[in-house]
Design a protein around this motif. Structure first.
Motif, PDB file in Angstrom:
ATOM      1  N   GLU A   1       0.810  -1.214   0.000  1.00 18.03           N
ATOM      2  CA  GLU A   1       0.000   0.000   0.000  1.00 18.03           C
ATOM      3  C   GLU A   1       0.847   1.269   0.000  1.00 18.03           C
ATOM      4  OE1 GLU A   1      -3.116   0.342  -0.453  1.00 18.03           O
ATOM      5  OE2 GLU A   1      -3.805  -1.725  -0.262  1.00 18.03           O
ATOM      6  N   THR A   2       2.039   1.212   0.581  1.00 15.60           N
ATOM      7  CA  THR A   2       2.880   2.409   0.655  1.00 15.60           C
ATOM      8  C   THR A   2       4.221   2.272  -0.068  1.00 15.60           C
ATOM      9  OG1 THR A   2       3.791   1.650   2.781  1.00 15.60           O
ATOM     10  CG2 THR A   2       1.880   3.136   2.852  1.00 15.60           C
ATOM     11  N   GLU A   3       4.620   1.052  -0.418  1.00 18.52           N
ATOM     12  CA  GLU A   3       5.967   0.845  -0.955  1.00 18.52           C
ATOM     13  C   GLU A   3       6.018   0.379  -2.406  1.00 18.52           C
ATOM     14  OE1 GLU A   3       8.539  -1.483   1.641  1.00 18.52           O
ATOM     15  OE2 GLU A   3       7.228  -1.036   3.340  1.00 18.52           O
ATOM     16  N   LEU A   4       4.886  -0.056  -2.965  1.00 13.55           N
ATOM     17  CA  LEU A   4       4.904  -0.643  -4.305  1.00 13.55           C
ATOM     18  C   LEU A   4       4.734   0.407  -5.388  1.00 13.55           C
ATOM     19  CD1 LEU A   4       5.029  -3.285  -5.945  1.00 13.55           C
ATOM     20  CD2 LEU A   4       2.519  -3.327  -5.840  1.00 13.55           C
ATOM     21  N   PHE A   5       5.631   0.378  -6.369  1.00 15.94           N
ATOM     22  CA  PHE A   5       5.581   1.291  -7.510  1.00 15.94           C
ATOM     23  C   PHE A   5       5.811   0.517  -8.805  1.00 15.94           C
ATOM     24  CE2 PHE A   5       6.900   3.816  -3.875  1.00 15.94           C
ATOM     25  CZ  PHE A   5       6.108   4.958  -3.986  1.00 15.94           C
ATOM     26  N   SER A   6       5.262   1.042  -9.890  1.00 16.15           N
ATOM     27  CA  SER A   6       5.530   0.443 -11.193  1.00 16.15           C
ATOM     28  C   SER A   6       6.945   0.787 -11.639  1.00 16.15           C
ATOM     29  CB  SER A   6       4.504   0.920 -12.222  1.00 16.15           C
ATOM     30  OG  SER A   6       4.474   2.332 -12.295  1.00 16.15           O
ATOM     31  N   ILE A   7       7.486  -0.034 -12.504  1.00 19.53           N
ATOM     32  CA  ILE A   7       8.833   0.179 -13.037  1.00 19.53           C
ATOM     33  C   ILE A   7       8.853   1.429 -13.914  1.00 19.53           C
ATOM     34  CG2 ILE A   7      10.516  -0.744 -14.707  1.00 19.53           C
ATOM     35  CD1 ILE A   7      10.793  -2.138 -12.060  1.00 19.53           C
ATOM     36  N   ARG A   8       9.899   2.176 -13.771  1.00 17.20           N
ATOM     37  CA  ARG A   8      10.049   3.416 -14.542  1.00 17.20           C
ATOM     38  C   ARG A   8       9.940   3.142 -16.045  1.00 17.20           C
ATOM     39  NH1 ARG A   8      15.448   6.478 -15.913  1.00 17.20           N
ATOM     40  NH2 ARG A   8      14.737   8.598 -16.198  1.00 17.20           N
ATOM     41  N   ASN A   9       9.155   3.953 -16.739  1.00 17.36           N
ATOM     42  CA  ASN A   9       8.964   3.914 -18.188  1.00 17.36           C
ATOM     43  C   ASN A   9       8.076   2.773 -18.673  1.00 17.36           C
ATOM     44  OD1 ASN A   9      10.580   6.230 -19.008  1.00 17.36           O
ATOM     45  ND2 ASN A   9      12.368   5.002 -18.423  1.00 17.36           N
ATOM     46  N   ILE A  10       7.495   1.973 -17.766  1.00 20.39           N
ATOM     47  CA  ILE A  10       6.700   0.836 -18.244  1.00 20.39           C
ATOM     48  C   ILE A  10       5.432   1.292 -18.948  1.00 20.39           C
ATOM     49  CG2 ILE A  10       5.387   0.432 -16.116  1.00 20.39           C
ATOM     50  CD1 ILE A  10       6.879  -2.205 -18.544  1.00 20.39           C
ATOM     51  N   ASP A  11       4.810   2.370 -18.490  1.00 22.81           N
ATOM     52  CA  ASP A  11       3.616   2.866 -19.180  1.00 22.81           C
ATOM     53  C   ASP A  11       3.935   3.274 -20.609  1.00 22.81           C
ATOM     54  OD1 ASP A  11       1.180   3.195 -17.198  1.00 22.81           O
ATOM     55  OD2 ASP A  11       2.959   3.734 -16.067  1.00 22.81           O
ATOM     56  N   ALA A  12       5.107   3.846 -20.818  1.00 27.97           N
ATOM     57  CA  ALA A  12       5.515   4.252 -22.160  1.00 27.97           C
ATOM     58  C   ALA A  12       5.746   3.040 -23.060  1.00 27.97           C
ATOM     59  CB  ALA A  12       6.775   5.112 -22.091  1.00 27.97           C
ATOM     60  N   VAL A  13       6.278   1.952 -22.487  1.00 29.87           N
ATOM     61  CA  VAL A  13       6.461   0.714 -23.261  1.00 29.87           C
ATOM     62  C   VAL A  13       5.104   0.165 -23.688  1.00 29.87           C
ATOM     63  CG1 VAL A  13       7.224  -1.694 -23.162  1.00 29.87           C
ATOM     64  CG2 VAL A  13       8.642   0.104 -22.165  1.00 29.87           C
ATOM     65  N   LEU A  14       4.162   0.105 -22.766  1.00 32.84           N
ATOM     66  CA  LEU A  14       2.839  -0.434 -23.067  1.00 32.84           C
ATOM     67  C   LEU A  14       2.135   0.419 -24.114  1.00 32.84           C
ATOM     68  CD1 LEU A  14       1.768  -1.323 -19.418  1.00 32.84           C
ATOM     69  CD2 LEU A  14       2.597  -2.893 -21.182  1.00 32.84           C
ATOM     70  N   ASP A  15       2.290   1.727 -24.012  1.00 32.04           N
ATOM     71  CA  ASP A  15       1.690   2.617 -25.010  1.00 32.04           C
ATOM     72  C   ASP A  15       2.329   2.400 -26.380  1.00 32.04           C
ATOM     73  OD1 ASP A  15      -0.091   4.932 -25.641  1.00 32.04           O
ATOM     74  OD2 ASP A  15       1.824   5.865 -26.142  1.00 32.04           O
ATOM     75  N   ALA A  16       3.657   2.214 -26.419  1.00 36.23           N
ATOM     76  CA  ALA A  16       4.343   1.991 -27.691  1.00 36.23           C
ATOM     77  C   ALA A  16       3.889   0.686 -28.337  1.00 36.23           C
ATOM     78  CB  ALA A  16       5.853   1.977 -27.472  1.00 36.23           C
ATOM     79  N   LEU A  17       3.699  -0.363 -27.540  1.00 33.31           N
ATOM     80  CA  LEU A  17       3.186  -1.631 -28.073  1.00 33.31           C
ATOM     81  C   LEU A  17       1.778  -1.449 -28.633  1.00 33.31           C
ATOM     82  CD1 LEU A  17       4.394  -4.084 -25.292  1.00 33.31           C
ATOM     83  CD2 LEU A  17       5.258  -3.984 -27.638  1.00 33.31           C
ATOM     84  N   LYS A  18       0.959  -0.712 -27.910  1.00 36.27           N
ATOM     85  CA  LYS A  18      -0.410  -0.458 -28.371  1.00 36.27           C
ATOM     86  C   LYS A  18      -0.398   0.297 -29.692  1.00 36.27           C
ATOM     87  CE  LYS A  18      -4.802   1.544 -26.838  1.00 36.27           C
ATOM     88  NZ  LYS A  18      -5.502   2.252 -25.725  1.00 36.27           N
ATOM     89  N   GLN A  19       0.478   1.283 -29.817  1.00 39.95           N
ATOM     90  CA  GLN A  19       0.566   2.060 -31.049  1.00 39.95           C
ATOM     91  C   GLN A  19       0.997   1.198 -32.237  1.00 39.95           C
ATOM     92  OE1 GLN A  19      -0.551   5.196 -31.324  1.00 39.95           O
ATOM     93  NE2 GLN A  19      -1.068   5.027 -29.139  1.00 39.95           N
ATOM     94  N   ARG A  20       1.791   0.162 -31.973  1.00 39.61           N
ATOM     95  CA  ARG A  20       2.249  -0.735 -33.038  1.00 39.61           C
ATOM     96  C   ARG A  20       1.343  -1.948 -33.198  1.00 39.61           C
ATOM     97  NH1 ARG A  20       8.696  -1.497 -33.518  1.00 39.61           N
ATOM     98  NH2 ARG A  20       7.851  -3.142 -34.844  1.00 39.61           N
TER      99      ARG A  20
END
Length: 261
Positions: A119-138
């Motif tokens: 709840e207080t310590e978990l974060f997504s990996i840096r730049n992962i949203d950009a990777v997912l968006d790039a895959l979606k665009q392709r």
């Protein structure tokens, strides 16, 4: 909602801005990484250590839980034995060392401690949203194929806000008889998504996961940008290369660049 933004906000290791050397120390380039995606129809993401920087939390919690059940290991030993494995592995360790069958007790006790920290310590990996968006665009499909349980994956998606990217395209070790390093989970996810193994890329941070991808006949990108590999990226990369990874990177930004090239 706990997320790590592309500017590096959030906990965990930010990784390097360049890919690590390739096999035989041949430097990776954006072009060489882009070529790996030729013919790729789907990407299978491991979750812990790839999508989210959860491994430091999980490993530290597991040290405490093993000690509670009378089967202590150091943090280094826990990382070596259990990274990328399902919960059956530490349960088997406890049984072998103590004779106790804690199958019914282990998950509830572990998850109680783990989820409180999420709840207080978990974060997504840096730049992962950009990777997912790039895959979606392709128009490249993607899903999660993780050793974690459905319960843990649901918690992870909620806390980090990554859930909308994947919706129901989440595959757990709960779905198959044999977990990683067996190829069962990856083959199940690939078949369910309607794609062939030869057109699939797996992104993994563990030796067990890389071996599973190789056994499934899929390409594999190793990732060593999670907090559990901080200061040990090259050592970890060599292990993933030895397990059969096609390339190993330390920052998701290099995939964003390759997919956009």
């Amino acid at each position: 909602m706990a997320t790590k933004n592309n500017d590096g906000n959030g906990s965990g290791n930010d990784g390097g801005s360049k890919p690590l050397p390739g096999i035989d120390d041949v430097p990776l380039t954006t072009a060489s990484i882009a070529r790996l995606f030729d013919g790729c129809k789907i990407v299978l993401f491991d979750c812990d250590g790839v999508l989210v920087d959860s491994e430091p939390i999980s490993l530290a919690t597991l040290v405490d839980v093993l000690d509670h059940f009378g089967a202590p290991l150091t943090l280094e030993e826990v990382a070596e034995r259990f990274t990328g494995r399902s919960s059956s592995a530490p349960i088997d360790h406890i049984r072998a060392l103590t004779g106790q069958d804690v199958g019914a007790q282990f998950k509830p006790f572990f998850y109680q401690k783990l989820f409180a920290r999420y709840e207080t310590e978990l974060f997504s990996i840096r730049n992962i949203d950009a990777v997912l968006d790039a895959l979606k665009q392709r128009a490249i499909a993607f899903c999660i194929s993780s050793s974690s349980s459905v319960e843990r994956l649901e918690k992870t998606m909620r806390v980090t806000g990554l859930g909308p990217w994947f919706e129901d395209r989440i595959y757990s070790a709960d779905f198959v008889r044999n977990g990683k390093p067996a190829p069962d989970l990856f083959l199940h996810a690939c078949a369910d998504m309607g794609h062939a193994p030869a057109s699939t890329i797996v992104i993994e941070d563990s030796v067990a996961g890389v071996k599973a991808a190789v056994a499934a006949g899929m390409k594999c990108i190793g990732f060593v940008g999670g907090g559990h590999y901080a200061g040990q990226e090259e050592i970890a990369a060599n292990r993933l290369y030895d397990a059969g990874a096609d390339i190993v990177i330390s920052d998701m930004a290099v995939l964003v660049a390759a997919l956009g090239s």
